[in-house]
Design a protein around this motif. Sequence first.
Motif, short mmCIF file in Angstrom:
data_model
loop_
_atom_site.label_atom_id
_atom_site.label_comp_id
_atom_site.label_asym_id
_atom_site.label_seq_id
_atom_site.Cartn_x
_atom_site.Cartn_y
_atom_site.Cartn_z
N ILE A 6 0.85 -1.19 0.00
CA ILE A 6 0.00 0.00 0.00
C ILE A 6 0.89 1.24 0.00
N ASP A 7 0.74 2.09 -1.00
CA ASP A 7 1.52 3.31 -1.11
C ASP A 7 0.81 4.42 -0.32
N ILE A 8 1.44 4.90 0.75
CA ILE A 8 0.80 5.93 1.58
C ILE A 8 0.87 7.31 0.94
N PHE A 9 1.62 7.44 -0.17
CA PHE A 9 1.66 8.70 -0.91
C PHE A 9 1.24 8.44 -2.36
N PRO A 10 -0.04 8.13 -2.60
CA PRO A 10 -0.49 7.81 -3.97
C PRO A 10 -0.57 9.04 -4.87
N TYR A 11 -0.52 10.25 -4.26
CA TYR A 11 -0.62 11.47 -5.05
C TYR A 11 0.44 12.47 -4.62
N GLY A 22 7.54 0.56 -5.90
CA GLY A 22 8.11 -0.15 -4.77
C GLY A 22 9.34 0.54 -4.21
N ARG A 23 9.65 1.74 -4.73
CA ARG A 23 10.80 2.51 -4.24
C ARG A 23 10.32 3.82 -3.62
N LEU A 24 11.10 4.36 -2.71
CA LEU A 24 10.70 5.55 -1.98
C LEU A 24 10.63 6.77 -2.90
N HIS A 25 9.52 7.49 -2.83
CA HIS A 25 9.37 8.71 -3.62
C HIS A 25 8.74 9.84 -2.82
N ALA A 26 8.21 9.55 -1.61
CA ALA A 26 7.56 10.55 -0.76
C ALA A 26 6.42 11.22 -1.53
N MET A 27 6.32 12.55 -1.48
CA MET A 27 5.22 13.24 -2.14
C MET A 27 5.61 13.76 -3.52
N GLY A 32 13.20 9.15 -8.74
CA GLY A 32 14.25 10.01 -9.28
C GLY A 32 14.08 11.46 -8.87
N SER A 33 12.84 11.90 -8.73
CA SER A 33 12.57 13.28 -8.30
C SER A 33 13.03 13.49 -6.86
N ILE A 67 18.86 6.10 0.07
CA ILE A 67 19.21 4.77 -0.44
C ILE A 67 17.97 4.02 -0.93
N LEU A 68 16.84 4.18 -0.22
CA LEU A 68 15.63 3.45 -0.56
C LEU A 68 14.98 3.91 -1.87
N THR A 69 15.49 4.99 -2.47
CA THR A 69 15.00 5.37 -3.79
C THR A 69 15.46 4.36 -4.84
N LEU A 70 16.63 3.75 -4.60
CA LEU A 70 17.17 2.71 -5.50
C LEU A 70 17.17 3.17 -6.96
#
Length: 282
Positions: A6-11, A22-27, A32-33, A67-70
């Motif tokens: 479940i992605d807690i930041f879908p938007y 499956g990689r960290l992107h936050a908001m 990559g952003s 690191i979790l952005t991979l």
Amino acid sequence: MSVTQIDIFPYTLDGTATQNTGRLHAMLMEPGSFTAFSIPAVAYVFLTPGFMKQERMKSLFILIAFILTLTTSMIVAVVIILFLKFYYYFKYLRIGLVVCFIVGGCWCINNRDILSSSEYFVNPQLRIIQEKITQTLSVVENAEPKDFEHLNASSYVILTNYWIAFNAPCRILGTGLGTHAQNYERMYKSNFAGYGLNKDDAYSMFARLYSEFGILGLCLYAFFLIRYYNKDNIISLCLIVFFISYLIKGGNYTLYGTAFFHIVYYFISPHKFNMFHENISK
């Protein structure tokens, strides 16, 4: 998310749907952003003497998130940061360090077939990064966008946009602000599924500057970085890491703090600082 999917930041903040890879992107839109936006902070953690020791928890959170952005950009940024770290720390070994860096790069290029056929990483995301790097290095053997279509998406995008930049008309002055997309559509036509990816930002600041402003634009940008570099300000060095990384991968002029970082770089420069004090004294 790894456990529940479940992605807690879908938007994003502006309501745009994010890319759940499956990689960290936050908001932000994609990993990559987030990588690009975080580079100065990560550089500050590594390059500021004593910061990691004094602010352990803060440093840990920043590094884990990075690191979790991979992403490939994360690998590139870490290599640049570590190079600068050792370059400034081992002052008497600078020449040897530069030589080792160049030799290592040449070895990777000459042995790209071995690297591409080897699976060094168990983690699939890291294997993807390995594939992107090794296939991109194969540019020596490929000279047309049609050849790039057989590579992975990331290598295809960056090599295609570089090809456009180097073969666009008017290489001295460039074709003008915002014209890379027009160069792309005029010089390369294809029915390939990935056709047109990142044609607006060229996927690389170097490629976009060269495409739109030519050799003169690249020289002016290099002059800006050299002229306003403040060797006595750690923030200036951290922003240099961002600029180098962004020249390699990232061509948007305004997103991910790009414009803001350039403004900060200008205002903390010794030249601007001295002008400010002279005006105050007058």
